[in-house]
Design an enzyme around this catalytic site. Structure first.
Site, PDB file in Angstrom:
ATOM      1  N   GLY A  31      -3.507   2.803   7.183  1.00 41.16           N
ATOM      2  CA  GLY A  31      -2.323   2.940   6.340  1.00 41.16           C
ATOM      3  C   GLY A  31      -1.118   2.232   6.915  1.00 41.16           C
ATOM      4  O   GLY A  31      -1.237   1.378   7.790  1.00 41.16           O
ATOM      5  N   LEU A  33       0.663   0.077   5.289  1.00 42.34           N
ATOM      6  CA  LEU A  33       0.153  -1.263   5.001  1.00 42.34           C
ATOM      7  C   LEU A  33       1.259  -2.315   5.072  1.00 42.34           C
ATOM      8  O   LEU A  33       2.404  -2.069   4.730  1.00 42.34           O
ATOM      9  CB  LEU A  33      -0.485  -1.278   3.605  1.00 42.34           C
ATOM     10  CG  LEU A  33      -1.616  -0.258   3.398  1.00 42.34           C
ATOM     11  CD1 LEU A  33      -2.187  -0.389   1.991  1.00 42.34           C
ATOM     12  CD2 LEU A  33      -2.713  -0.413   4.445  1.00 42.34           C
ATOM     13  N   HIS A  37      -2.621  -6.431   6.118  1.00 41.07           N
ATOM     14  CA  HIS A  37      -3.642  -5.674   5.373  1.00 41.07           C
ATOM     15  C   HIS A  37      -3.867  -6.300   3.994  1.00 41.07           C
ATOM     16  O   HIS A  37      -4.993  -6.380   3.512  1.00 41.07           O
ATOM     17  CB  HIS A  37      -3.201  -4.218   5.167  1.00 41.07           C
ATOM     18  CG  HIS A  37      -3.041  -3.433   6.427  1.00 41.07           C
ATOM     19  ND1 HIS A  37      -1.815  -3.006   6.880  1.00 41.07           N
ATOM     20  CD2 HIS A  37      -3.952  -3.000   7.332  1.00 41.07           C
ATOM     21  CE1 HIS A  37      -1.980  -2.322   7.994  1.00 41.07           C
ATOM     22  NE2 HIS A  37      -3.260  -2.309   8.299  1.00 41.07           N
ATOM     23  N   GLN A  61      -9.748   7.495  18.034  1.00 43.60           N
ATOM     24  CA  GLN A  61      -9.500   6.229  18.731  1.00 43.60           C
ATOM     25  C   GLN A  61      -8.176   6.238  19.501  1.00 43.60           C
ATOM     26  O   GLN A  61      -7.770   5.231  20.054  1.00 43.60           O
ATOM     27  CB  GLN A  61      -9.587   5.043  17.766  1.00 43.60           C
ATOM     28  CG  GLN A  61      -8.496   4.967  16.712  1.00 43.60           C
ATOM     29  CD  GLN A  61      -8.804   3.906  15.669  1.00 43.60           C
ATOM     30  OE1 GLN A  61      -9.648   4.093  14.795  1.00 43.60           O
ATOM     31  NE2 GLN A  61      -8.124   2.774  15.725  1.00 43.60           N
ATOM     32  N   GLY A 147      -8.901  -7.840  10.513  1.00 40.84           N
ATOM     33  CA  GLY A 147      -7.891  -8.838  10.894  1.00 40.84           C
ATOM     34  C   GLY A 147      -8.139  -9.366  12.307  1.00 40.84           C
ATOM     35  O   GLY A 147      -8.458  -8.596  13.218  1.00 40.84           O
ATOM     36  N   LYS A 149      -6.079 -10.207  14.404  1.00 34.20           N
ATOM     37  CA  LYS A 149      -5.139  -9.691  15.411  1.00 34.20           C
ATOM     38  C   LYS A 149      -5.842  -8.703  16.345  1.00 34.20           C
ATOM     39  O   LYS A 149      -5.600  -8.692  17.538  1.00 34.20           O
ATOM     40  CB  LYS A 149      -3.928  -9.025  14.763  1.00 34.20           C
ATOM     41  CG  LYS A 149      -2.876  -8.670  15.809  1.00 34.20           C
ATOM     42  CD  LYS A 149      -1.720  -7.939  15.238  1.00 34.20           C
ATOM     43  CE  LYS A 149      -2.006  -6.509  14.946  1.00 34.20           C
ATOM     44  NZ  LYS A 149      -2.077  -5.602  16.106  1.00 34.20           N
ATOM     45  N   VAL A 176      -1.838 -12.517  10.116  1.00 32.13           N
ATOM     46  CA  VAL A 176      -0.650 -12.845   9.314  1.00 32.13           C
ATOM     47  C   VAL A 176       0.568 -12.591  10.189  1.00 32.13           C
ATOM     48  O   VAL A 176       0.644 -11.572  10.886  1.00 32.13           O
ATOM     49  CB  VAL A 176      -0.599 -11.991   8.027  1.00 32.13           C
ATOM     50  CG1 VAL A 176       0.665 -12.292   7.228  1.00 32.13           C
ATOM     51  CG2 VAL A 176      -1.833 -12.243   7.184  1.00 32.13           C
ATOM     52  N   MET A 184       1.960  -9.481  12.452  1.00 29.03           N
ATOM     53  CA  MET A 184       2.254  -8.245  11.714  1.00 29.03           C
ATOM     54  C   MET A 184       1.429  -7.090  12.265  1.00 29.03           C
ATOM     55  O   MET A 184       0.251  -7.250  12.574  1.00 29.03           O
ATOM     56  CB  MET A 184       1.959  -8.444  10.241  1.00 29.03           C
ATOM     57  CG  MET A 184       2.966  -9.373   9.627  1.00 29.03           C
ATOM     58  SD  MET A 184       3.113  -9.134   7.877  1.00 29.03           S
ATOM     59  CE  MET A 184       4.296 -10.428   7.525  1.00 29.03           C
ATOM     60  N   SER A 186       1.499  -2.466  12.169  1.00 29.10           N
ATOM     61  CA  SER A 186       2.203  -1.240  11.764  1.00 29.10           C
ATOM     62  C   SER A 186       3.108  -0.767  12.893  1.00 29.10           C
ATOM     63  O   SER A 186       4.135  -0.132  12.665  1.00 29.10           O
ATOM     64  CB  SER A 186       1.186  -0.140  11.437  1.00 29.10           C
ATOM     65  OG  SER A 186       0.268  -0.626  10.484  1.00 29.10           O
TER      66      SER A 186
HETATM   67  O1  PAF Z   1      -7.761  -1.581  12.627  1.00 34.00           O
HETATM   68  C1  PAF Z   1      -7.551  -0.398  12.264  1.00 34.00           C
HETATM   69  O2  PAF Z   1      -6.613  -0.099  11.522  1.00 34.00           O
HETATM   70  C2  PAF Z   1      -8.502   0.714  12.733  1.00 34.00           C
HETATM   71  O3  PAF Z   1      -8.912   0.507  14.040  1.00 34.00           O
HETATM   72  C3  PAF Z   1      -9.694   0.913  11.796  1.00 34.00           C
HETATM   73  C4  PAF Z   1     -10.603  -0.293  11.739  1.00 34.00           C
HETATM   74  C5  PAF Z   1      -9.214   1.247  10.382  1.00 34.00           C
HETATM   75  C6  PAF Z   1     -10.554   2.102  12.294  1.00 34.00           C
HETATM   76  O4  PAF Z   1      -9.818   3.277  12.320  1.00 34.00           O
END
Ligand code: PAF
Length: 283
Positions: A31, A33, A37, A61, A147, A149, A176, A184, A186
């Site tokens: 999210g 975004l 994204h 994670q 991505g 990145k 991007v 870019m 978040s």
């Molecule tokens: O790149 C991300 O935003 C996250 O690591 C992912 C791939 C959505 C897994 O939670």
């Protein structure tokens, strides 16, 4: 556009899509975004009939000392962006949908997960691989978009798809950047104006090394040295490494295969990552 919260509802909708032999493209996200994204969404729309975006801030994670709680969340805006972009389904499950009670089965990536970010974020790629594998099983896409990145994440996911025989095309979409070069992310939201300005050292360093590479420089130490000069204004350089694009092992000298120059650095308390690929024809 449909917003779906439960795995059972998603399965029902995906089964219908599958009956009509439509190609499903999947963009997994956490999210908040941004245009990075949306580039993944565009790539999926261009190659698939139905695009599904997941929005799930995956707790497994993040280490306990990391920014899981503070990670920016803006679901209403995310939904609007997805609708405007032409996404068919937003899948936004609750944590208990993804991790049922007594959950204990994980995907453990190998060596690829132990270098670069993995060396500083133990367990991070285990969490990524596990949630991506679970999301793949829920969404059952034909193709999934990631991505560049998150270069190491791409390598880990690509390896997992091969190793576990997942029938999914893993597509990597170029990073991007803001007009001034900042990749870019978040997490850019965490930066103050002054930190935002200093964070440009990262892309400048990578671009300077790319220029030298294009002019014929093939010595990894010198290429790293050129990038490093620019990185003096970051608060803490976590790593700056030139690695083989497939194995993620340090690139050989002189460079004869494509390599990725990867960096992680703190500006203030924000950890930023970025990379460039130095491409050479396969020998
Ligand atoms: O790149 C991300 O935003 C996250 O690591 C992912 C791939 C959505 C897994 O939670």
């Amino acid at each position: 556009m449909q917003t779906i919260r439960s795995v059972s509802e998603l399965r029902r909708v995906v089964a219908d899509v599958r009956k009509s032999h439509k190609r499903i493209g999947f963009v997994p996200t956490m999210g908040c975004l941004h245009d990075g994204h949306l580039a993944l969404v565009e790539a999926s729309l261009a190659n698939c009939d139905v695009t599904i975006v997941s929005i799930f801030v995956n707790p497994t994670q993040f280490a306990p000392n990391e920014d899981f709680g503070a990670y920016p969340r803006d679901f209403v805006r995310d939904e609007k962006l997805c609708r405007a972009a032409g996404v068919a389904i937003v899948f936004a499950p609750e944590a208990k949908e993804v991790y049922p009670a007594q959950f204990e089965t994980i995907i453990e990536p190998g060596e690829l997960a132990n270098t670069l970010c993995g060396a500083f974020r133990p367990g991070h790629f285990r969490g990524v691989a596990t949630v991506v594998c679970k999301l793949f099983n829920m969404v059952q896409p034909d193709a999934a978009y990631f991505g560049q990145k998150d270069f190491q994440q791409c390598a880990v996911v690509r390896r997992m798809a091969i190793d576990l025989n997942l029938p999914i095309e893993i597509a990597i979409v170029p990073t991007v950047r803001e007009v001034d070069g900042l990749a870019m992310s978040s997490r850019n939201r965490y930066l103050s104006l002054e930190e935002r300005r200093r964070s440009l050292a990262i892309s400048r360093g990578l671009f300077a090394a790319t220029e030298e590479f294009r002019s014929g420089e093939r010595d990894p130490k010198r290429l790293i040295g050129i990038a490093k000069k620019h990185l003096e204004t970051v608060d803490r350089l976590q790593y700056l490494e030139l690695v083989d694009t497939t194995t993620l092992k340090p690139a050989e000298s002189p460079l004869e295969r494509s390599a990725a120059l990867c960096v992680a650095a703190y500006v203030g308390s924000t950890r930023l990552i970025d990379n460039v690929i130095l491409s050479l024809p396969a020998s």
